[in-house]
Structure formats: structure tokens, C-alpha cells
Design a protein around this motif. Structure first.
Motif, PDB file in Angstrom:
ATOM      1  N   LEU A  48     -11.302  31.079  -2.986  1.00  0.00           N
ATOM      2  CA  LEU A  48     -10.461  29.680  -2.857  1.00  0.00           C
ATOM      3  C   LEU A  48      -8.998  30.098  -2.247  1.00  0.00           C
ATOM      4  O   LEU A  48      -8.626  29.322  -1.354  1.00  0.00           O
ATOM      5  N   LEU A  49      -8.570  31.081  -2.315  1.00  0.00           N
ATOM      6  CA  LEU A  49      -7.139  31.378  -1.954  1.00  0.00           C
ATOM      7  C   LEU A  49      -7.120  32.147  -0.677  1.00  0.00           C
ATOM      8  O   LEU A  49      -6.262  32.310   0.067  1.00  0.00           O
ATOM      9  N   SER A  50      -8.460  32.439   0.021  1.00  0.00           N
ATOM     10  CA  SER A  50      -8.798  33.364   1.388  1.00  0.00           C
ATOM     11  C   SER A  50      -7.715  34.300   1.450  1.00  0.00           C
ATOM     12  O   SER A  50      -7.639  34.983   2.570  1.00  0.00           O
ATOM     13  N   THR A  51      -7.651  35.271   0.479  1.00  0.00           N
ATOM     14  CA  THR A  51      -6.691  36.595   0.477  1.00  0.00           C
ATOM     15  C   THR A  51      -7.367  37.445  -0.609  1.00  0.00           C
ATOM     16  O   THR A  51      -7.581  37.064  -1.862  1.00  0.00           O
ATOM     17  N   CYS A  52      -7.502  38.801  -0.264  1.00  0.00           N
ATOM     18  CA  CYS A  52      -8.026  39.626  -1.247  1.00  0.00           C
ATOM     19  C   CYS A  52      -6.996  40.820  -1.282  1.00  0.00           C
ATOM     20  O   CYS A  52      -7.014  41.407  -0.136  1.00  0.00           O
ATOM     21  N   PRO A  53      -6.462  41.218  -2.250  1.00  0.00           N
ATOM     22  CA  PRO A  53      -5.455  42.296  -2.436  1.00  0.00           C
ATOM     23  C   PRO A  53      -6.142  43.696  -2.138  1.00  0.00           C
ATOM     24  O   PRO A  53      -5.458  44.382  -1.459  1.00  0.00           O
ATOM     25  N   LEU A  54      -7.353  43.778  -2.364  1.00  0.00           N
ATOM     26  CA  LEU A  54      -8.031  45.177  -2.122  1.00  0.00           C
ATOM     27  C   LEU A  54      -8.041  45.046  -0.782  1.00  0.00           C
ATOM     28  O   LEU A  54      -8.008  46.065  -0.030  1.00  0.00           O
ATOM     29  N   TYR A  55      -8.442  44.262   0.007  1.00  0.00           N
ATOM     30  CA  TYR A  55      -8.485  44.131   1.503  1.00  0.00           C
ATOM     31  C   TYR A  55      -7.138  44.713   2.261  1.00  0.00           C
ATOM     32  O   TYR A  55      -7.083  45.197   2.936  1.00  0.00           O
ATOM     33  N   SER A  56      -6.304  44.049   1.615  1.00  0.00           N
ATOM     34  CA  SER A  56      -4.825  44.166   2.056  1.00  0.00           C
ATOM     35  C   SER A  56      -4.593  45.650   1.854  1.00  0.00           C
ATOM     36  O   SER A  56      -3.799  46.445   2.812  1.00  0.00           O
ATOM     37  N   LEU A  57      -4.690  46.232   0.941  1.00  0.00           N
ATOM     38  CA  LEU A  57      -4.547  47.799   0.583  1.00  0.00           C
ATOM     39  C   LEU A  57      -5.321  48.380   1.599  1.00  0.00           C
ATOM     40  O   LEU A  57      -4.799  49.611   2.129  1.00  0.00           O
ATOM     41  N   LEU A  58      -6.552  48.117   1.744  1.00  0.00           N
ATOM     42  CA  LEU A  58      -7.495  48.986   2.645  1.00  0.00           C
ATOM     43  C   LEU A  58      -7.206  48.549   4.133  1.00  0.00           C
ATOM     44  O   LEU A  58      -7.722  49.306   5.083  1.00  0.00           O
ATOM     45  N   GLY A  59      -6.558  47.498   4.396  1.00  0.00           N
ATOM     46  CA  GLY A  59      -6.359  47.239   5.812  1.00  0.00           C
ATOM     47  C   GLY A  59      -7.515  46.408   6.448  1.00  0.00           C
ATOM     48  O   GLY A  59      -7.848  46.465   7.513  1.00  0.00           O
ATOM     49  N   VAL A  60      -8.223  45.774   5.697  1.00  0.00           N
ATOM     50  CA  VAL A  60      -9.591  45.171   6.157  1.00  0.00           C
ATOM     51  C   VAL A  60      -9.483  43.763   6.198  1.00  0.00           C
ATOM     52  O   VAL A  60      -8.494  43.172   5.336  1.00  0.00           O
ATOM     53  N   SER A  61      -9.974  43.151   7.276  1.00  0.00           N
ATOM     54  CA  SER A  61      -9.792  41.539   7.263  1.00  0.00           C
ATOM     55  C   SER A  61     -11.239  41.081   7.884  1.00  0.00           C
ATOM     56  O   SER A  61     -11.535  41.560   8.967  1.00  0.00           O
ATOM     57  N   THR A  62     -11.717  39.895   7.448  1.00  0.00           N
ATOM     58  CA  THR A  62     -12.854  39.565   7.876  1.00  0.00           C
ATOM     59  C   THR A  62     -12.726  38.280   8.322  1.00  0.00           C
ATOM     60  O   THR A  62     -13.366  37.397   8.867  1.00  0.00           O
ATOM     61  N   CYS A  63     -11.308  37.736   8.612  1.00  0.00           N
ATOM     62  CA  CYS A  63     -10.641  36.625   8.982  1.00  0.00           C
ATOM     63  C   CYS A  63     -10.626  36.856  10.524  1.00  0.00           C
ATOM     64  O   CYS A  63      -9.650  37.715  10.917  1.00  0.00           O
ATOM     65  N   PRO A  64     -11.417  36.057  11.334  1.00  0.00           N
ATOM     66  CA  PRO A  64     -11.375  36.511  12.700  1.00  0.00           C
ATOM     67  C   PRO A  64      -9.863  36.297  13.539  1.00  0.00           C
ATOM     68  O   PRO A  64      -9.719  36.889  14.540  1.00  0.00           O
TER      69      PRO A  64
END
Length: 68
Positions: A48-64
């Protein structure tokens, strides 16, 4: 506040899985470890928030729009 790093399909899957787990909490009242269904709050919130703290830590993004 938070950088958007969860894209379309990833976001939809997180919301569906989160809702399914939370529904399991209410639909399966006799389960011995019923409280584990509440883990569905995490994927629901990140979807719902379109943000993932784990993705931020790992430097991953699935948002184009925010891929580096």
C-alpha cells in the motif's frame, strides 16, 4: 518521506498475499499458531505504501521510474 521502490506487479502481489494472510487469521480461528497469519500486515503495508525497507537496505527497486 520514503522512496518508492515497489513497482506494479510486485505491489499487487504484496497486497494480495497480505490480504490473504489476514483473511486466514479470521477464517481459521482454530489454528494453533493463528497469530502467524498477522505477518500479512507487513506485505500489505509495503504494498500500500509502495516502499520496502528491506529493498532500500539492499539497493533493490522494482519500480521502473526509480531504478538506478
Amino acid at each position: 518521506m520514503f522512496k518508492t521502490n515497489v513497482g506494479g506487479i510486485d505491489r499487487i502481489l504484496r497486497i494480495v498475499v497480505g490480504l490473504a494472510l489476514i483473511a486466514g487469521f479470521f477464517l481459521n480461528p482454530d489454528a494453533s499458531l493463528r497469530w502467524l497469519y498477522l505477518i500479512g500486515i507487513v506485505p500489505l503495508a509495503t504494498g500500500l505504501l509502495s516502499t520496502c525497507p528491506l529493498y532500500s537496505l539492499l539497493g533493490v527497486s522494482t519500480c521502473p521510474m526509480n531504478r538506478t
